[in-house]
Scaffold this motif. Structure first.
Motif, mmCIF file in Angstrom:
data_model
loop_
_atom_site.group_PDB
_atom_site.id
_atom_site.type_symbol
_atom_site.label_atom_id
_atom_site.label_comp_id
_atom_site.label_asym_id
_atom_site.label_seq_id
_atom_site.Cartn_x
_atom_site.Cartn_y
_atom_site.Cartn_z
ATOM 1 N N PHE A 120 -0.481 -5.225 -1.761
ATOM 2 C CA PHE A 120 0.351 -4.036 -1.876
ATOM 3 C C PHE A 120 1.581 -4.157 -0.987
ATOM 4 C CE2 PHE A 120 1.413 0.307 -2.548
ATOM 5 C CZ PHE A 120 1.768 0.849 -1.318
ATOM 6 N N VAL A 121 2.737 -3.881 -1.563
ATOM 7 C CA VAL A 121 3.990 -3.915 -0.819
ATOM 8 C C VAL A 121 4.493 -2.496 -0.551
ATOM 9 C CG1 VAL A 121 6.394 -4.669 -0.816
ATOM 10 C CG2 VAL A 121 4.626 -6.134 -1.825
ATOM 11 N N ALA A 122 4.619 -1.726 -1.628
ATOM 12 C CA ALA A 122 5.153 -0.373 -1.503
ATOM 13 C C ALA A 122 4.755 0.433 -2.727
ATOM 14 C CB ALA A 122 6.668 -0.401 -1.361
ATOM 15 N N GLY A 123 4.716 1.739 -2.544
ATOM 16 C CA GLY A 123 4.379 2.597 -3.670
ATOM 17 C C GLY A 123 4.911 3.990 -3.471
ATOM 18 N N THR A 124 5.085 4.664 -4.582
ATOM 19 C CA THR A 124 5.496 6.059 -4.532
ATOM 20 C C THR A 124 4.691 6.806 -5.591
ATOM 21 O OG1 THR A 124 7.388 7.578 -4.715
ATOM 22 C CG2 THR A 124 7.460 5.612 -6.089
ATOM 23 N N PRO A 125 4.170 7.976 -5.266
ATOM 24 C CA PRO A 125 3.292 8.679 -6.194
ATOM 25 C C PRO A 125 4.051 9.320 -7.354
ATOM 26 C CG PRO A 125 3.625 9.970 -4.215
ATOM 27 C CD PRO A 125 4.285 8.647 -3.981
ATOM 28 N N ARG A 126 3.297 9.964 -8.219
ATOM 29 C CA ARG A 126 3.866 10.506 -9.443
ATOM 30 C C ARG A 126 4.969 11.517 -9.178
ATOM 31 N NH1 ARG A 126 -1.486 12.161 -12.619
ATOM 32 N NH2 ARG A 126 -2.181 12.497 -10.469
ATOM 33 N N ASN A 127 4.819 12.315 -8.131
ATOM 34 C CA ASN A 127 5.864 13.305 -7.850
ATOM 35 C C ASN A 127 7.072 12.704 -7.145
ATOM 36 O OD1 ASN A 127 5.060 12.976 -5.189
ATOM 37 N ND2 ASN A 127 3.926 14.896 -5.093
ATOM 38 N N GLY A 128 6.968 11.470 -6.716
ATOM 39 C CA GLY A 128 8.101 10.784 -6.121
ATOM 40 C C GLY A 128 8.530 11.298 -4.768
#
Length: 125
Positions: free
Chosen positions: A46-54
């Motif tokens: 995993f590097v980076a992530g953003t959820p559905r709501n951003g």
């Protein structure tokens, strides 16, 4: 939905690079976005992530302070801005889309439905 990752290449240590992930046949709006990387013989990381709501962003420990994930809903594209790159950042980078991914699963590659083909980043010392 299909994802097309681009922007990889050869960069000198300490330099920046921006990866793009363009979606077609669907929208990135309302979906979780993730960037992962993989080197031969190792699991996808995993590097980076953003959820559905951003609203929030999450990073692997090695990425904090150096990488930034973002999305442009108008261009239907996700980005990974990388800086202060080191040879240890050399890997194939993948983007992923998860319409049903919950925030607590952002770091789990199995939580994403769609993957880009990967783009190779090589950092020279």
């Amino acid at each position: 939905v299909q994802l097309q990752a681009s922007g990889g290449g050869l960069v000198q240590a300490g330099g920046p690079l921006r990866l793009s992930c363009a979606a077609s046949g669907g929208t990135v709006r309302g979906s979780a976005l993730g960037w992962f990387r993989q080197v031969p013989g190792k699991e996808r990381e995993f590097v980076a992530g953003t959820p559905r709501n951003g609203r929030y962003t999450y990073y692997g420990d090695f990425a904090k302070g150096r990488f930034t994930i973002s999305r442009d809903n108008v261009k239907n594209t996700a980005y990974l801005q990388m800086s202060s790159l080191t040879p240890e950042d050399t890997a194939v980078y993948y983007c992923a889309l998860g319409p049903r991914t919950i925030t607590s699963s952002l770091r789990n590659p199995n939580a994403y439905d769609t993957w880009g083909q990967g783009t190779l980043v090589t950092v020279s010392s």
